[in-house]
Design a protein around this motif. Structure first.
Motif, mmCIF file in Angstrom:
data_model
loop_
_atom_site.group_PDB
_atom_site.id
_atom_site.type_symbol
_atom_site.label_atom_id
_atom_site.label_comp_id
_atom_site.label_asym_id
_atom_site.label_seq_id
_atom_site.Cartn_x
_atom_site.Cartn_y
_atom_site.Cartn_z
ATOM 1 N N LYS A 287 -6.247 -12.623 -2.764
ATOM 2 C CA LYS A 287 -5.292 -11.535 -2.578
ATOM 3 C C LYS A 287 -5.956 -10.223 -2.963
ATOM 4 C CE LYS A 287 -0.535 -10.205 -3.848
ATOM 5 N NZ LYS A 287 0.642 -10.603 -4.649
ATOM 6 N N LYS B 278 -5.634 -5.652 -2.269
ATOM 7 C CA LYS B 278 -4.756 -4.545 -2.635
ATOM 8 C C LYS B 278 -3.446 -4.577 -1.850
ATOM 9 C CE LYS B 278 -8.279 -1.349 -4.300
ATOM 10 N NZ LYS B 278 -8.807 0.023 -4.214
ATOM 11 N N GLU B 279 -2.471 -3.893 -2.382
ATOM 12 C CA GLU B 279 -1.171 -3.764 -1.724
ATOM 13 C C GLU B 279 -1.106 -2.412 -1.044
ATOM 14 O OE1 GLU B 279 3.600 -4.015 -2.818
ATOM 15 O OE2 GLU B 279 2.070 -4.555 -4.306
ATOM 16 N N ASN C 264 0.462 -6.911 1.743
ATOM 17 C CA ASN C 264 -0.661 -7.268 0.881
ATOM 18 C C ASN C 264 -1.835 -7.689 1.754
ATOM 19 O OD1 ASN C 264 1.574 -8.228 -1.483
ATOM 20 N ND2 ASN C 264 -0.335 -7.302 -2.187
ATOM 21 N N TYR D 210 -4.864 -10.065 2.412
ATOM 22 C CA TYR D 210 -5.297 -11.406 2.036
ATOM 23 C C TYR D 210 -6.587 -11.746 2.781
ATOM 24 C CZ TYR D 210 -0.898 -12.577 -0.312
ATOM 25 O OH TYR D 210 0.172 -12.610 -1.183
ATOM 26 N N SER E 130 3.250 -9.545 4.992
ATOM 27 C CA SER E 130 4.463 -9.211 4.253
ATOM 28 C C SER E 130 5.448 -10.358 4.432
ATOM 29 C CB SER E 130 5.073 -7.900 4.772
ATOM 30 O OG SER E 130 5.631 -8.098 6.062
#
Length: 332
Positions: free
Chosen positions: A111, A113-114, A119, A121, A167
């Motif tokens: 995972k 950064k947002e 997000n 992946y 998302s």
């Protein structure tokens, strides 16, 4: 890359939050050749046919000359001894006739950064092959001893990274990152393990599968093969390997220790930062990419010497126990 850019998350945790379908659905379909195989013991096969012919000729002559001289015991002894040798020769050939094929696929999930509601992946897939065969027969024998003594098994682990923006409502496949070797000969000894290249997700449309490019199990695209007529037809038939619940498995840290992961010189962490500009043009060089080759060459130089060229397994037949002891005593 900073270690904080990507964090490995538990397989089950991802499934609970999203689903397993996305992992299986996006696993890279691999196009591989059924002509990828170990060096065959052709000398044993040739000797088998010659000896079989000699046995038949001997039986025919014994029959024709029976009125002049015939010894049943001598005939039986000769046929039994020659038959045993013949059987050993054909068994040796059959044992050498080993096909290399995909066994299963492992996966790790990272995972990043947002960004907004998404997000980043990275699914790192590891297609696992039953082995690999160096084009140089002598070095292949040495490599097998290295695998046996150091790695403790003969599987070959490859790597394909696939990047996503995910998302709760949607998922967007960004693209692929892997060792790309377009148009090179399948048995070219000179390999470039720092040939990583990014491809957008559009590249895999219209069944443009990821194809095995060479003996080291680097990759190119199916469409590349269509422009390489010699490789496409010389190594036919090509087979599609797809992954499912049974052959796609999470790669755990415990299993990594069991298979001596640190000695395989594979960098698990994702290599791109898709949240940055121009990430598509990023390259990657693994400082340990050639370590196993270096270790094998060091062994050859120490045991055989710098001057002698080796090609056939017979060139190093007497030194094989020395290579085995050398790899056994390596201190990592």
């Amino acid at each position: 890359m900073s270690g904080t850019d990507w964090d490995k998350i538990e397989f089950q945790h991802f499934i609970n939050e999203y689903s397993k379908d996305i992992i299986i659905k996006n696993a890279p379909e691999i196009l591989y050749t059924k002509k990828d195989k170990e060096h065959e013991a052709y000398n044993s096969l040739i000797a088998f046919f010659f000896l079989t012919g000699a046995i038949l000729i001997y039986i025919a002559l014994a029959y024709l000359l029976a009125s002049i001289y015939f010894n049943l015991i001598f005939l039986i002894v000769i046929i039994v001894i020659a038959g045993i040798i013949d059987i050993l020769l054909i068994i040796n050939y059959i044992k050498s006739n080993v096909y290399i094929k995909p066994l299963e696929c492992w996966v790790e999930i990272f995972k990043g950064k947002e960004q907004d509601d998404f997000n980043f992946y990275c699914f790192v897939y590891y297609p696992v092959f039953s082995g690999k065969c160096h084009p140089n027969e002598a070095k292949n024998a040495i490599f097998k001893l290295y695998q046996e003594q150091v790695l403790k098994n003969k599987i070959d682990i490859t790597q394909v990274e696939i990047y996503f923006k995910i998302s709760k409502q949607s998922q967007n496949k960004i693209g692929y990152f892997f060792q790309y070797v377009e148009g090179r000969s399948f048995n070219d000894e000179e390999i470039n393990r720092n040939s990583w290249k990014f491809f957008s997700s559009q590249k895999s449309r219209d069944e443009n599968f990821i194809a095995i490019a060479n003996w080291d199990h680097q990759f190119e695209w199916r469409n590349d093969l269509e422009f390489d007529f010699d490789k496409l037809h010389e190594y036919a038939p090509w087979v599609i390997q797809r992954w499912n619940d049974f052959n796609l498995k999470p790669l755990t840290e415990g299993f990594k220790k069991k298979i001596n992961w640190d000695l395989r010189y594979i960098e698990s962490k994702p290599k791109l930062k898709p949240w940055n500009d121009n990430y598509e043009n990023q390259t990657y060089e693994n400082p340990r990419a050639y370590r196993e080759i270096e270790l094998i060459n060091e062994a050859v130089n120490k045991i055989i010497g710098y001057e002698k060229e080796i090609y056939k397994a017979s060139d190093i037949k007497e030194e094989l126990p020395l290579f085995k002891a050398y790899f056994r005593d390596l201190n990592f």
